[in-house]
Enzyme design. Structure first.
Site, PDB file in Angstrom:
ATOM      1  N   GLN A  44      35.722  71.177  45.686  1.00 45.33           N
ATOM      2  CA  GLN A  44      34.381  70.717  45.523  1.00 45.33           C
ATOM      3  C   GLN A  44      34.260  69.326  45.821  1.00 45.33           C
ATOM      4  OE1 GLN A  44      36.077  72.865  43.098  1.00 45.33           O
ATOM      5  NE2 GLN A  44      34.696  74.323  42.557  1.00 45.33           N
ATOM      6  N   ASN A 103      35.670  70.624  31.249  1.00 42.23           N
ATOM      7  CA  ASN A 103      35.251  70.486  32.871  1.00 42.23           C
ATOM      8  C   ASN A 103      36.239  70.999  33.653  1.00 42.23           C
ATOM      9  OD1 ASN A 103      33.194  69.195  34.422  1.00 42.23           O
ATOM     10  ND2 ASN A 103      34.815  67.645  34.888  1.00 42.23           N
ATOM     11  N   LYS A 104      35.835  70.782  34.911  1.00 41.42           N
ATOM     12  CA  LYS A 104      36.631  71.441  35.986  1.00 41.42           C
ATOM     13  C   LYS A 104      38.197  71.185  35.880  1.00 41.42           C
ATOM     14  CE  LYS A 104      35.885  73.305  38.652  1.00 41.42           C
ATOM     15  NZ  LYS A 104      35.790  74.893  38.911  1.00 41.42           N
ATOM     16  N   ASP A 133      31.070  70.494  31.477  1.00 42.35           N
ATOM     17  CA  ASP A 133      30.372  71.828  31.373  1.00 42.35           C
ATOM     18  C   ASP A 133      30.031  72.088  30.075  1.00 42.35           C
ATOM     19  OD1 ASP A 133      32.143  72.227  34.320  1.00 42.35           O
ATOM     20  OD2 ASP A 133      30.588  73.558  34.253  1.00 42.35           O
TER      21      ASP A 133
END
Lengths: 153, 305
Positions: free
Chosen positions: B170, B221-222, B211
């Site tokens: 990403q 988070n990621k 997130d």
């Protein structure tokens, strides 16, 4: 592989030497094989090597390592170094990342000479994966942090 | 500003269009979502994420009226267990108590969200140094473009370093792509180069999305975020987390989604079905490794109300 199946695992970073593998195999621990970008050493070198020796292991992207440390799943890291100089030891790209994460989580870091083997030449930096270009820019080198060997003091 | 990632999911004539983020930068393709099963498929296959899944949830509640909000929450949560869909449901139900027009409630939310993230970028810009050499991971749906604009407004220079974010890339495919589209100076690095970059003093701050967030400042988070935070702390580099709707919960009690192992080989041609692999989509970063959470203020009001 699920997190619940992982316990007291060992990370291998760099090119494991044949000599070190007998010690690793004797340990009978689960081995973590990180992808090791950019040249995908984990996929191209370490996984086939461990498979040929019958050593149980699993593969993960490099950025998963922190999560494994956080969860207390790692008991040891082997760092296979390429060379030494007066500043410290020289390892493949990402050696500082895995060394510091080991240190910050009080995980034993074992420094071992690496095997002499050539790395996948198709992926030299983050612009490609398996040779596929994800950047598409003219003067691509201006948009990439050059991947290089790293010195660990 | 040019980025389809700012609003990756649209509602037109009662059909939901989802930007297939897995095909960027090769193709800007929108998937038509006509049934709840279509919605669950694009969600489960990571065709959209982050803000996209928020918009997909709200639009699904508008379009698939044969399902209650609670039923949609449950179905979405089954596909992506880490994300706080129940809270999105609370926001929607809260809005519907004030106005019976669900379309307007959602439209108001989307407009408010965009305004709030612009304001959040403005607040962060004031804090960051000049020049701001920013390391980031994954993608925050256009907010870094806003951040660059806000930094420019106050005469602060910026340079972005984007961690590629394996396995879905990403960072490279989305963040690098959208920053370049807007002529913003940026470089990409392999995820494992972060420590080297910090050690060489190339960056002076880290900015990531979140997130999930808790009221005491812990975030989910990621995957890869936690490593950046630990390394940043080690190198005395400030770490900023862009958070929204913090909850009064124990972060370790939130289920971390473990994706199928085969996804660890994303974008690698070949047959890897026989290799055992591990790919959790997120990680947990405790507040002691975060310098400051920069919150979305409109949603804070929604929580209070």
């Amino acid at each position: 592989m699920k997190l619940s199946e992982i316990d007291k695992a060992i990370i291998l970073w760099g090119l494991p030497s044949q000599e070190s593998l007998s010690e690793i195999k004797q340990d009978e621990s689960l081995i973590v094989v990180p992808e090791q970008r950019p040249s995908l050493l984990g996929l191209t070198y370490t996984l086939p090597l461990l498979k040929s020796k019958g050593i149980k292991c699993f593969y993960c992207p490099d950025n998963v390592l922190g999560f494994l440390f956080y969860q207390g799943k790692i008991k040891k890291t082997y760092l296979f170094f390429k060379d030494k100089n007066d500043k410290g030891i020289i390892g493949t790209c990402g050696s500082l990342y895995v060394s510091l994460l080991s240190k910050l989580h009080n995980v034993e870091l074992k420094i071992v000479p690496a095997a002499k083997a050539s790395e996948n030449a198709a992926d030299k930096d983050a612009s490609t994966l398996w040779g596929q270009d994800f950047i598409f820019q003219k003067n691509k080198q201006d948009y990439i942090v050059e991947a290089s060997e790293e010195v660990i003091v | 500003m040019d980025s389809p990632l700012l609003f990756p999911v649209r509602l037109e004539n009662n059909i939901i269009y989802v930007l297939d983020e897995t095909q960027i930068p090769f193709k800007e393709h929108y998937i038509e979502v006509k049934t709840i099963d279509d919605a669950l498929l694009v969600l489960g296959e990571m065709k959209t994420r982050s803000l996209g899944q928020v918009l997909l949830f709200f639009y699904s509640c508008l379009v698939f009226k044969e399902f209650s909000i609670d039923q949609i929450i449950q179905r979405f949560k089954n596909r992506r267990p880490t994300f706080d869909f129940p809270f999105l449901g609370e926001i929607l139900k809260g809005g519907l108590k004030k106005s019976a027009d669900a379309q307007n409630v959602v439209k108001g939310f989307v407009y408010g969200f965009d305004k709030a993230r612009r304001q959040r970028a403005q607040r962060l810009a004031r804090i960051l140094p000049s020049p701001a050499n920013i390391l980031t991971i994954c993608n925050v749906n256009g907010e870094l473009v806003y951040l660059h604009q806000e930094l420019e407004k106050i005469n602060k220079q910026s340079f972005f370093y984007v961690s590629e974010t394996r396995p879905y890339l990403q960072g490279t495919r989305l963040t690098f792509w959208e920053l370049r589209k807007n002529n913003i100076p940026v470089k990409v690095l392999c995820d494992n180069q972060a420590a080297s970059l910090m050690s060489n003093k190339k960056i002076n701050c880290v900015v990531t999305g979140a997130d999930r967030a808790t009221k005491n400042g812990d975030v989910i988070n990621k995957i890869g975020t936690y490593s950046l935070a630990r390394l940043a702390k080690y190198f005395n580099i400030p770490f900023y987390s862009l958070t929204q709707y913090p909850r009064d919960i124990d972060v370790d009690a939130i289920e971390i989604e473990e994706r199928p192992g085969i996804e660890a080989f994303m974008y690698l041609d070949g047959d890897y079905g026989s290799i055992d692999a591990f790919y959790p989509a997120f990680d947990i970063t405790k507040h002691e490794f975060i310098s400051r959470c920069i919150q979305l203020e409109v949603l804070d009001e929604a929580v209070r109300n």
